[in-house]
Design a protein around this motif. Structure first.
Motif, PDB file in Angstrom:
ATOM      1  N   ARG A  16       0.754  -1.900   0.267  1.00 33.77           N
ATOM      2  CA  ARG A  16       0.031  -0.074  -0.284  1.00 33.77           C
ATOM      3  C   ARG A  16       0.879   1.326  -0.165  1.00 33.77           C
ATOM      4  O   ARG A  16       1.211   1.857   0.538  1.00 33.77           O
ATOM      5  CB  ARG A  16      -0.528  -0.079   0.992  1.00 33.77           C
ATOM      6  N   MET A  19       0.445   3.828   2.880  1.00 35.86           N
ATOM      7  CA  MET A  19       1.441   3.254   4.255  1.00 35.86           C
ATOM      8  C   MET A  19       2.744   3.197   3.812  1.00 35.86           C
ATOM      9  O   MET A  19       2.940   3.456   5.489  1.00 35.86           O
ATOM     10  CB  MET A  19       0.425   1.801   4.488  1.00 35.86           C
ATOM     11  N   ARG A  62       2.072  -6.040  11.936  1.00 35.49           N
ATOM     12  CA  ARG A  62       2.088  -4.046  11.549  1.00 35.49           C
ATOM     13  C   ARG A  62       2.247  -4.736   9.948  1.00 35.49           C
ATOM     14  O   ARG A  62       1.491  -4.174   9.221  1.00 35.49           O
ATOM     15  CB  ARG A  62       3.229  -3.637  11.890  1.00 35.49           C
ATOM     16  N   PRO A  64       0.611  -6.520   7.859  1.00 33.49           N
ATOM     17  CA  PRO A  64      -1.039  -6.369   7.143  1.00 33.49           C
ATOM     18  C   PRO A  64      -0.985  -5.458   7.379  1.00 33.49           C
ATOM     19  O   PRO A  64      -1.732  -4.817   5.998  1.00 33.49           O
ATOM     20  CB  PRO A  64      -2.199  -7.236   7.971  1.00 33.49           C
ATOM     21  N   GLY A  65      -1.145  -4.330   7.782  1.00 35.85           N
ATOM     22  CA  GLY A  65      -0.755  -2.497   7.140  1.00 35.85           C
ATOM     23  C   GLY A  65      -0.557  -2.301   6.095  1.00 35.85           C
ATOM     24  O   GLY A  65      -0.848  -0.824   5.361  1.00 35.85           O
ATOM     25  N   ASN A  68      -1.591  -4.929  -0.105  1.00 37.14           N
ATOM     26  CA  ASN A  68      -2.692  -4.841  -0.605  1.00 37.14           C
ATOM     27  C   ASN A  68      -3.412  -5.813  -0.480  1.00 37.14           C
ATOM     28  O   ASN A  68      -3.201  -6.919  -1.487  1.00 37.14           O
ATOM     29  CB  ASN A  68      -2.805  -4.142  -1.998  1.00 37.14           C
ATOM     30  N   PHE A  69      -4.093  -6.075   0.681  1.00 40.33           N
ATOM     31  CA  PHE A  69      -5.051  -7.634   0.733  1.00 40.33           C
ATOM     32  C   PHE A  69      -6.343  -7.155   2.258  1.00 40.33           C
ATOM     33  O   PHE A  69      -5.736  -5.971   2.197  1.00 40.33           O
ATOM     34  CB  PHE A  69      -3.789  -8.766   1.649  1.00 40.33           C
ATOM     35  N   GLY A  71      -6.897  -7.105   5.608  1.00 36.12           N
ATOM     36  CA  GLY A  71      -6.461  -7.840   6.213  1.00 36.12           C
ATOM     37  C   GLY A  71      -7.617  -7.467   7.898  1.00 36.12           C
ATOM     38  O   GLY A  71      -8.030  -6.667   7.649  1.00 36.12           O
ATOM     39  N   LEU A  72      -6.457  -8.747   8.858  1.00 38.24           N
ATOM     40  CA  LEU A  72      -7.238  -7.900  10.076  1.00 38.24           C
ATOM     41  C   LEU A  72      -5.835  -7.465  11.157  1.00 38.24           C
ATOM     42  O   LEU A  72      -6.125  -8.663  11.145  1.00 38.24           O
ATOM     43  CB  LEU A  72      -7.864  -9.639  10.641  1.00 38.24           C
ATOM     44  N   HIS A  73      -5.854  -6.666  12.388  1.00 34.60           N
ATOM     45  CA  HIS A  73      -4.445  -6.364  12.898  1.00 34.60           C
ATOM     46  C   HIS A  73      -5.718  -6.618  14.093  1.00 34.60           C
ATOM     47  O   HIS A  73      -6.009  -5.263  14.143  1.00 34.60           O
ATOM     48  CB  HIS A  73      -3.950  -5.284  12.260  1.00 34.60           C
ATOM     49  N   THR A  74      -5.647  -7.645  14.873  1.00 39.13           N
ATOM     50  CA  THR A  74      -6.218  -7.974  15.526  1.00 39.13           C
ATOM     51  C   THR A  74      -5.689  -7.370  16.727  1.00 39.13           C
ATOM     52  O   THR A  74      -4.486  -6.271  17.119  1.00 39.13           O
ATOM     53  CB  THR A  74      -6.649  -9.154  15.959  1.00 39.13           C
ATOM     54  N   THR A  75      -6.283  -8.011  18.515  1.00 45.26           N
ATOM     55  CA  THR A  75      -5.078  -7.707  20.001  1.00 45.26           C
ATOM     56  C   THR A  75      -4.126  -8.962  19.727  1.00 45.26           C
ATOM     57  O   THR A  75      -4.071  -9.863  19.544  1.00 45.26           O
ATOM     58  CB  THR A  75      -6.295  -8.183  20.761  1.00 45.26           C
ATOM     59  N   HIS A  76      -3.254  -8.326  20.692  1.00 46.98           N
ATOM     60  CA  HIS A  76      -1.699  -8.902  20.907  1.00 46.98           C
ATOM     61  C   HIS A  76      -1.382 -10.634  21.414  1.00 46.98           C
ATOM     62  O   HIS A  76      -2.778 -10.801  22.140  1.00 46.98           O
ATOM     63  CB  HIS A  76      -1.517  -8.426  22.160  1.00 46.98           C
TER      64      HIS A  76
END
Ligand SMILES: Cc1ncc(C[n+]2csc(CCOP(=O)(O)OP(=O)(O)O)c2C)c(N)n1
Ligand code: SF4
Ligand SMILES: [Mg+2]
Lengths: 282, 396
Positions: A16, A19, A62, A64-65, A68-69, A71-76
């Motif tokens: 991206r 970003m 970090r 997935p941020g 270009n797909f 993405g689920l940036h979740t919890t630790h």
């Protein structure tokens, strides 16, 4: 041939632009592993629309941020639990979990072993930098005995986890470990992992000069790589070595490659069994 | 790929499996069947008393409907798996009790921040900690409101019977989908295990809603925007080529992380609040009995609303002008209506199975000159009609 595409081409296709630049420090290994993963995807000709990247929290998470797909940036530590819901309800999607060593083996340890036990269809790309990079270099469950972190300033006194070994024992279909220096083996392993059903893991020893190296007299990536070369032993060689000599060494290579049915297939069988037991299907 | 409850095939199955009619069933079963009618086709959970029958019913029924049931390694994983499944388009649910609800708070916050529809059933049991594991309580009123950290809105629905639970869980799903938000369903161990008459309706009588999906590329590229002015962004689903990025960190309208710009955080968190505030008509619900001429008002919720109604009926027979107000959506609290009612009465009693939680919400909306009194009982035994009646007589 296949890996000769220029890095620019890979970058333009998969990153991206809005970003960039990434947050990674100079000498950080995460960017290299990201490149291996993108090259593996490119080489396999996988459909960008059908891959979801999941992650927890940490420098490694970090990733997935930046791509270009979906993405689920979740919890630790929780990435694999989130992935379970995605994969089961949309088996067409390929899931790549980009995880840190603390994320995987400390706070996410339980999700990790259970995702493997279920044989969740997912490819884990594990960044093992022996530290909590994002939070500034505290010791992790992977920190080797005697090495320093901000929370063990006199040297780690606990035993480390061998995450790849843990994955093998818990029943993963494919497990390999390399250092970021093992460029070709790394990409090949990711390709293999992405092509298989069930749980697959490729672990990378990855330099974190800033949070880890600096505190252990290895301020730069080349120093860390030289250290990796000193402490790693290829699997074939390790098999011939007496246990005393392997003390303090890290074995690299492909540890397991098997084909147990993955969670998606098992669940589909389960639904069929339910329908048979209801007398709805033969 | 998504299994929707309103597909012809599913409607046929529902009719075949769950014939309309009167059943004698547990509150927990009513919740599970209600969820199936609402279109829930994914459940992930971890067993805990007094909620386990919801999991067991879902485990038995979901495979018949082609749906998914997963027993996760813990409650943290359960809500995580639900959120994952919600992003592929499924309606999702879990059920738990206090200890598990505590573990779910982390990812409940994630669901708020990422605007992920889900329904979380908390079958309240007597706490703190393991407390009286098998006994009902109403001690999680504020845990539902403020259990997860940071400024956040929450919608919580609380039913008063098994039959009510069947319809209210459907309503909870509709709210979650309409507003793209998690909804907490505050049930309790007493209603959960009470067997009573539950009428299962024909599928046609059940109106279900699905989340807004993006209508064009532009909407899909702003999964956290507000293209329709109602505060609710359409939800692009995974696997549709939109490259949707979802993060619990502060993000811009396009989903991409920006934790450094104060305005971005302010805009996001305020919009998430506004989404709930400006759509009160979607979720606000309460019941009133004899409030027209009431001089004394009983305000109660959930399981305690039942003996409260019994007490009000008896007191009325004794000539006491008492009414009953029962919020069915307990968060956000129906404050405006409470304020109006509070102006007309001289005393307000708030019976609940805790040491005084909803009463603090009531207090925000009644004037100081109104006598406000809690009727509280803990220990796992419900309040009785007599106990509440005695308090009504006391202020009559
Ligand atoms: C529940 C919770 N606890 C603690 C943290 C703080 N935290 C953020 S990243 C991190 C460690 C990251 O280490 P690792 O997983 O190895 O990733 P790396 O940064 O080294 O890639 C911690 C402890 C958090 N975000 N959430
Ligand atoms: S702190 Fe370490 S792991 Fe994190 S970006 Fe910097 S070098 Fe990489
Ligand atoms: Mg690390």
């Amino acid at each position: 041939m296949m890996y000769l595409k220029s890095a620019y081409e890979i970058r333009d296709k998969y990153l991206r632009k809005d970003m960039l630049p990434t947050i990674f420090c100079p000498g950080c290994g995460i960017g290299s592993v990201l490149q291996f993963t993108l090259r593996a995807i490119d080489d396999l000709g996988l459909n960008q629309d059908e891959i979801v990247w999941v992650s927890g929290i940490g420098c490694s998470s970090r990733v997935p941020g930046f791509v270009n797909f979906d993405g689920l940036h979740t919890t630790h530590g929780r990435a694999l639990a989130f992935a379970t819901g995605i994969k089961l309800t949309n088996p067409n999607l390929k899931i790549i979990a980009f995880m840190g060593d603390g994320d995987t083996a400390a706070i996410g340890g339980n999700h990790f072993i259970h995702a493997i036990r279920r044989n969740l269809d997912v490819t884990v790309i594990l960044i093992n930098n022996f530290t909590y990079g994002m939070t500034g270099g505290q010791v992790a469950p992977t920190t080797l005995k005697g090495l320093r972190g901000t929370t063990a300033p006199y040297g780690q006194f606990e035993n480390p986890f061998d995450i790849a070994g843990l994955a093998v024992a818990a029943g993963a279909n494919y497990v390999a470990r390399w250092t970021v220096f093992n460029y070709l083996q790394g990409i090949n392993s990711i390709k293999k992992a992405l092509s298989k059903e069930g749980f697959t893991l490729v672990e990378f020893l990855s330099p974190c000069p800033v949070s880890f190296g600096r505190r252990n007299r290895m301020k730069t990536a080349p120093e860390l790589i030289r250290w990796y070369q000193k402490i790693t032993v290829p699997l074939a060689k390790a098999k011939k070595m007496p246990p005393e000599e392997l003390e303090g060494k890290i074995v690299i290579g492909e540890f397991v490659d098997r084909d147990r049915p993955g969670l998606v297939r098992e669940y589909q069988e389960y639904i069929k069994r339910a329908k048979r037991m209801m007398g709805w299907e033969q | 790929m998504i299994i929707r409850g309103d597909e012809p095939e599913q409607i046929k199955l529902l009719r075949k499996l769950y014939k309309p009619g009167n059943y004698f069933m547990q509150g927990n079963e009513a919740v599970a069947y209600g969820a199936l009618f609402a279109g829930c086709r994914f459940y992930a959970g971890y067993p805990i008393t007094p909620s386990s029958e919801i999991a067991e019913t879902m485990a038995r029924e979901l495979p018949k409907l082609g749906g998914y049931y997963l027993q996760m390694e813990d409650e943290i994983g359960s809500i995580a798996a639900m959120i994952g499944a919600s992003w592929t388009g499924f309606k999702v649910m879990t059920a738990t009790a206090g200890p598990g609800f505590s573990l779910m708070q982390e990812n409940l916050g994630y669901a708020v921040m990422t605007e992920t529809p889900l329904v979380l059933v908390d079958v309240q049991r007597s706490g703190p900690s393991t407390g009286q594991a098998t006994k009902g309580a109403q001690g999680d009123f504020f845990q539902a409101r403020w259990g997860t950290h940071g400024d956040h809105p929450i919608v919580a629905v609380s039913p008063t019977s098994g039959q009510d639970a069947f319809w209210e869980i459907i309503r909870a799903f509709n709210i979650a989908e309409r507003l793209r938000t998690p909804v907490v369903f505050l049930f309790d161990g007493i209603l959960a295990h009470t067997r009573e008459l539950v009428k299962i309706p024909d599928v046609d009588e059940v109106k279900i809603t699905y989340r807004k999906l993006p209508q064009n590329e532009e909407e899909a590229k702003l999964p956290f925007g507000d293209p329709h002015g109602d505060g609710v962004p359409p939800m692009p689903l995974f696997g549709h080529g939109y490259f949707t990025h979802v993060t619990g960190s502060t993000h811009k309208e396009n989903g991409l992380r920006d934790v450094y710009t104060p305005e971005v955080h302010d805009r996001l968190v305020r919009r998430i609040h506004r989404k709930i505030e400006q759509n009160r008509h979607v979720y606000e619900k309460y019941e009133e009995h004899f409030t027209d001429d009431a001089e004394i008002l009983v305000v109660s919720w959930g399981v305690t609303a039942r003996p409260a109604l019994g007490a009000v009926l008896k007191a009325r027979r004794e000539g006491i002008k008492v009414g009953l107000f029962v919020p069915k959506t307990v968060h956000p609290f129906p404050g405006e209506r409470m304020r109006e009612l509070g102006k007309r009465v001289r005393a307000v009693l708030v019976p609940e199975m805790n040491l005084g939680q909803m009463i603090l919400e009531v207090q925000r909306f009644v004037n100081d000159d109104v006598l406000l009194k809690g009727v509280n009982k803990i220990g796992g035994v419900p309040l009785t009609v007599e106990e509440i009646l005695r308090e009504i007589r006391g202020v009559a």
